[in-house]
Motif scaffolding. Structure first.
Motif, PDB file in Angstrom:
ATOM      1  N   THR A 269       0.309  -2.565 -10.613  1.00 22.39           N
ATOM      2  CA  THR A 269       0.950  -2.337  -9.309  1.00 22.39           C
ATOM      3  C   THR A 269      -0.018  -2.613  -8.169  1.00 22.39           C
ATOM      4  O   THR A 269       0.356  -3.224  -7.141  1.00 22.39           O
ATOM      5  CB  THR A 269       1.447  -0.891  -9.228  1.00 22.39           C
ATOM      6  OG1 THR A 269       2.325  -0.639 -10.319  1.00 22.39           O
ATOM      7  CG2 THR A 269       2.197  -0.659  -7.922  1.00 22.39           C
ATOM      8  N   ALA A 270      -1.252  -2.172  -8.318  1.00 24.14           N
ATOM      9  CA  ALA A 270      -2.259  -2.412  -7.274  1.00 24.14           C
ATOM     10  C   ALA A 270      -2.512  -3.901  -7.094  1.00 24.14           C
ATOM     11  O   ALA A 270      -2.689  -4.391  -5.965  1.00 24.14           O
ATOM     12  CB  ALA A 270      -3.560  -1.688  -7.630  1.00 24.14           C
ATOM     13  N   VAL A 272      -0.404  -6.327  -7.601  1.00 22.53           N
ATOM     14  CA  VAL A 272       0.730  -6.908  -6.861  1.00 22.53           C
ATOM     15  C   VAL A 272       0.624  -6.580  -5.379  1.00 22.53           C
ATOM     16  O   VAL A 272       0.841  -7.455  -4.504  1.00 22.53           O
ATOM     17  CB  VAL A 272       2.058  -6.381  -7.449  1.00 22.53           C
ATOM     18  CG1 VAL A 272       3.228  -6.820  -6.577  1.00 22.53           C
ATOM     19  CG2 VAL A 272       2.242  -6.881  -8.874  1.00 22.53           C
ATOM     20  N   GLU A 273       0.259  -5.345  -5.060  1.00 21.83           N
ATOM     21  CA  GLU A 273       0.132  -4.945  -3.655  1.00 21.83           C
ATOM     22  C   GLU A 273      -0.991  -5.719  -2.968  1.00 21.83           C
ATOM     23  O   GLU A 273      -0.866  -6.110  -1.792  1.00 21.83           O
ATOM     24  CB  GLU A 273      -0.104  -3.445  -3.563  1.00 21.83           C
ATOM     25  CG  GLU A 273       1.106  -2.616  -3.974  1.00 21.83           C
ATOM     26  CD  GLU A 273       0.841  -1.126  -3.898  1.00 21.83           C
ATOM     27  OE1 GLU A 273      -0.338  -0.761  -3.690  1.00 21.83           O
ATOM     28  OE2 GLU A 273       1.807  -0.336  -4.054  1.00 21.83           O
ATOM     29  N   LEU A 274      -2.079  -5.944  -3.662  1.00 23.46           N
ATOM     30  CA  LEU A 274      -3.181  -6.707  -3.068  1.00 23.46           C
ATOM     31  C   LEU A 274      -2.771  -8.152  -2.809  1.00 23.46           C
ATOM     32  O   LEU A 274      -3.165  -8.762  -1.806  1.00 23.46           O
ATOM     33  CB  LEU A 274      -4.409  -6.656  -3.993  1.00 23.46           C
ATOM     34  CG  LEU A 274      -5.142  -5.307  -4.061  1.00 23.46           C
ATOM     35  CD1 LEU A 274      -6.222  -5.338  -5.123  1.00 23.46           C
ATOM     36  CD2 LEU A 274      -5.751  -4.967  -2.695  1.00 23.46           C
ATOM     37  N   GLN A 275      -1.987  -8.740  -3.722  1.00 22.20           N
ATOM     38  CA  GLN A 275      -1.521 -10.104  -3.509  1.00 22.20           C
ATOM     39  C   GLN A 275      -0.625 -10.197  -2.281  1.00 22.20           C
ATOM     40  O   GLN A 275      -0.594 -11.212  -1.591  1.00 22.20           O
ATOM     41  CB  GLN A 275      -0.761 -10.597  -4.749  1.00 22.20           C
ATOM     42  CG  GLN A 275      -1.682 -10.855  -5.948  1.00 22.20           C
ATOM     43  CD  GLN A 275      -0.890 -11.269  -7.176  1.00 22.20           C
ATOM     44  OE1 GLN A 275       0.346 -11.312  -7.149  1.00 22.20           O
ATOM     45  NE2 GLN A 275      -1.612 -11.578  -8.258  1.00 22.20           N
ATOM     46  N   ARG A 276       0.116  -9.100  -2.035  1.00 17.21           N
ATOM     47  CA  ARG A 276       0.999  -9.093  -0.867  1.00 17.21           C
ATOM     48  C   ARG A 276       0.264  -8.710   0.413  1.00 17.21           C
ATOM     49  O   ARG A 276       0.858  -8.687   1.490  1.00 17.21           O
ATOM     50  CB  ARG A 276       2.148  -8.104  -1.105  1.00 17.21           C
ATOM     51  CG  ARG A 276       3.077  -8.513  -2.235  1.00 17.21           C
ATOM     52  CD  ARG A 276       4.101  -7.431  -2.467  1.00 17.21           C
ATOM     53  NE  ARG A 276       5.046  -7.797  -3.533  1.00 17.21           N
ATOM     54  CZ  ARG A 276       5.978  -6.988  -4.005  1.00 17.21           C
ATOM     55  NH1 ARG A 276       6.099  -5.762  -3.474  1.00 17.21           N
ATOM     56  NH2 ARG A 276       6.780  -7.393  -4.961  1.00 17.21           N
ATOM     57  N   ALA A 278      -0.890  -5.720   0.950  1.00 16.79           N
ATOM     58  CA  ALA A 278      -0.633  -4.313   1.260  1.00 16.79           C
ATOM     59  C   ALA A 278      -1.851  -3.469   0.910  1.00 16.79           C
ATOM     60  O   ALA A 278      -2.781  -3.906   0.221  1.00 16.79           O
ATOM     61  CB  ALA A 278       0.589  -3.827   0.484  1.00 16.79           C
ATOM     62  N   ASP A 279      -1.816  -2.234   1.407  1.00 18.88           N
ATOM     63  CA  ASP A 279      -2.921  -1.300   1.155  1.00 18.88           C
ATOM     64  C   ASP A 279      -2.747  -0.712  -0.256  1.00 18.88           C
ATOM     65  O   ASP A 279      -1.755  -0.025  -0.537  1.00 18.88           O
ATOM     66  CB  ASP A 279      -2.913  -0.191   2.204  1.00 18.88           C
ATOM     67  CG  ASP A 279      -4.112   0.737   2.019  1.00 18.88           C
ATOM     68  OD1 ASP A 279      -5.023   0.383   1.222  1.00 18.88           O
ATOM     69  OD2 ASP A 279      -4.131   1.811   2.652  1.00 18.88           O
ATOM     70  N   ALA A 280      -3.730  -0.992  -1.159  1.00 20.14           N
ATOM     71  CA  ALA A 280      -3.656  -0.513  -2.550  1.00 20.14           C
ATOM     72  C   ALA A 280      -4.614   0.643  -2.808  1.00 20.14           C
ATOM     73  O   ALA A 280      -4.887   0.981  -3.957  1.00 20.14           O
ATOM     74  CB  ALA A 280      -3.962  -1.655  -3.519  1.00 20.14           C
ATOM     75  N   SER A 281      -5.121   1.244  -1.727  1.00 11.63           N
ATOM     76  CA  SER A 281      -6.110   2.312  -1.908  1.00 11.63           C
ATOM     77  C   SER A 281      -5.527   3.507  -2.661  1.00 11.63           C
ATOM     78  O   SER A 281      -6.211   4.152  -3.480  1.00 11.63           O
ATOM     79  CB  SER A 281      -6.640   2.771  -0.556  1.00 11.63           C
ATOM     80  OG  SER A 281      -5.573   3.215   0.274  1.00 11.63           O
ATOM     81  N   ARG A 283      -3.211   3.445  -4.969  1.00 13.02           N
ATOM     82  CA  ARG A 283      -3.153   3.102  -6.388  1.00 13.02           C
ATOM     83  C   ARG A 283      -4.534   3.166  -7.020  1.00 13.02           C
ATOM     84  O   ARG A 283      -4.701   3.664  -8.144  1.00 13.02           O
ATOM     85  CB  ARG A 283      -2.574   1.694  -6.562  1.00 13.02           C
ATOM     86  CG  ARG A 283      -1.187   1.515  -5.975  1.00 13.02           C
ATOM     87  CD  ARG A 283      -0.160   2.385  -6.677  1.00 13.02           C
ATOM     88  NE  ARG A 283       1.174   2.171  -6.127  1.00 13.02           N
ATOM     89  CZ  ARG A 283       2.240   2.849  -6.482  1.00 13.02           C
ATOM     90  NH1 ARG A 283       2.126   3.811  -7.397  1.00 13.02           N
ATOM     91  NH2 ARG A 283       3.414   2.619  -5.939  1.00 13.02           N
TER      92      ARG A 283
END
Length: 446
Positions: A269-270, A272-276, A278-281, A283
């Motif tokens: 999930t993190a 995917v969020e990093l690719q977008r 988004a803030d993955a902190s 996760r």
């Protein structure tokens, strides 16, 4: 040995009085044969069981060795008190020397080695020597005391003992009859006592042989029981090892494996969020927390199998934390309901709390991997039958009893059944799943 005192009664002056000596001696020499047979068999049984009885067997042989030489010496000494004449005295003394030499160089080695040829050779020499000695000097009939014992000592079976005992009695009776002058009166006096001596000896010998055979069978049975006990102990040990392995497998599956699964899903999930962008902190923080808990669980497994969470909080608190984390990781709405006060939950035995917690963790893991649920309800309650926990979801469900991959439900059932409890699973495709674990009520050890 009381009969021995009756073996040397007062003898009349007539030559035929040897018959009376034999009559007195005949019933007496059956008893020692019985005992020597028992010692022989006991020695063979003890030797076969590992040699533990060898000293007893050795001492018995030494005792009978001494008895033989004492009786032989007494016979030779008494013969010089009789009026045998020079020729008969020489023949008598020579026969005593032959018998002593045969015993020393053939009989004793045969007793120790149990070889058939020396055994037969010595016993034939023994019987022939007694025939000569009793024929010359009838009072030496008391040598049958040791002769019969040695015959049975060297026998391998009852038939052999019967045959040689019969040969001994017939030979001695013939010698007595010759010494008495071949009269019919002497014959009828000798015959009843020879028959009685033979029958009593054989009856005792056969009876004791059967008794000793039963003892040998019991000794073999004891050996078999000891072997079975060793095999059973080995089987129990193997079963214990396998049970411990299964326990370890369940512990690892319910703790480390599930934690690793959470880390993998959070990492995906993190990513995917990093690719977008988004803030993955959040996760990443969840990954760190899960990894730390997994590390603590691993240390707890090594230490005592007690979950770290239960050592730091009550079962109710741990269930709420598990629900919050599961909701944060999966987005599933998880609720915890207690049908008993927190203090009663905290008073449950530690073993029960571990089983209930692991069951809830396993049920949540199955929801994560298979159910695709949106809501989960965890209920903890107490009934007359014991304490129970129920995990209900509104997921896709499955067909109970159908073969399914994985170790989860099997591990759960094994853990619960070890504690005396039971697991009920109700599900149907498209209708969600309900898992209920019931643990019998027990009191915490004082």
């Amino acid at each position: 040995m009381n009969e021995v005192t009756g073996m040397t009664p007062e003898l009349p002056d007539r030559r035929r009085t040897g018959l009376s000596a034999e009559v007195s001696a005949a019933p007496a020499w059956t008893g020692p044969r019985v005992w020597i047979l028992m010692w022989r068999k006991m020695g063979s049984v003890q030797s076969s069981s590992g040699g533990a009885g060898q000293p007893v067997w050795t001492r018995a042989l030494i005792g009978w060795h001494i008895v033989f030489w004492v009786l032989l010496g007494m016979t030779l000494a008494l013969s010089f008190l009789g009026d045998l004449g020079a020729v008969r005295q020489a023949v008598f003394a020579g026969t005593v020397v032959v018998l002593g030499a045969a015993y020393q160089f053939i009989g004793l080695p045969a007793i120790r080695s149990r070889r058939a040829l020396p055994s037969y050779a010595y016993r034939l020499v023994l019987i022939a020597s007694l025939v000569v000695l009793i024929g010359i000097y009838p009072q030496s009939v008391f040598l049958m005391f040791i002769a019969s014992a040695q015959i049975w000592l060297l026998c391998e079976d009852v038939r052999e003992g019967i045959g040689l005992s019969l040969l001994l009695v017939v030979g001695v009776g013939t010698a007595q009859l010759w010494s008495a002058g071949w009269g019919w009166t002497a014959f009828w006096e000798i015959l009843p006592w020879m028959l009685v001596s033979l029958v009593v000896s054989l009856l005792f010998g056969i009876w004791i042989e059967k008794v000793i055979t039963q003892s040998q069978q019991r000794a073999e049975l004891i050996e078999q029981l000891e072997a079975a006990r060793d095999e059973l102990a080995e089987a129990h040990h193997s079963a214990g090892v396998m049970a411990e392995r299964e326990r370890m497998a369940r512990e690892i599956h319910d703790t480390l494996a599930q934690g690793m699964t959470s880390i993998v899903m959070l990492a995906q999930t993190a990513a995917v969020e990093l690719q977008r962008g988004a803030d993955a902190s959040a996760r990443l923080a969840a990954i760190e927390d899960t990894a730390r808990e997994n590390l603590a669980e691993a240390r707890a497994l090594v230490a005592a199998f007690t979950p770290v969470a239960l050592s730091e909080a009550t079962l109710a608190e741990v269930l709420r934390r598990q629900a919050e984390r599961f909701a944060a990781e999966t987005g599933v709405d998880v609720q915890v309901s207690l049908d008993l006060p927190d203090d009663e939950v905290a008073a449950l035995p530690q073993a029960q709390q571990v089983v209930l917690l692991r069951s809830a963790q396993e049920a949540l893991a199955n929801v994560r991997k298979h159910a695709r649920a949106t809501q989960v309800l965890i209920t903890l309650g107490l009934s007359d039958d014991g304490v129970w926990i129920e995990i209900r979801d509104d997921g896709s469900g499955f067909t109970p009893g159908a073969e399914a991959p994985g170790f989860g439900l099997t591990a759960m059932r094994g853990r619960v059944e070890e504690s005396g409890g039971s697991v009920q699973v109700e599900s149907a495709p498209g209708r969600g799943t309900r898992v209920q674990v019931l643990i019998p009520a027990v009191q915490e050890d004082a």
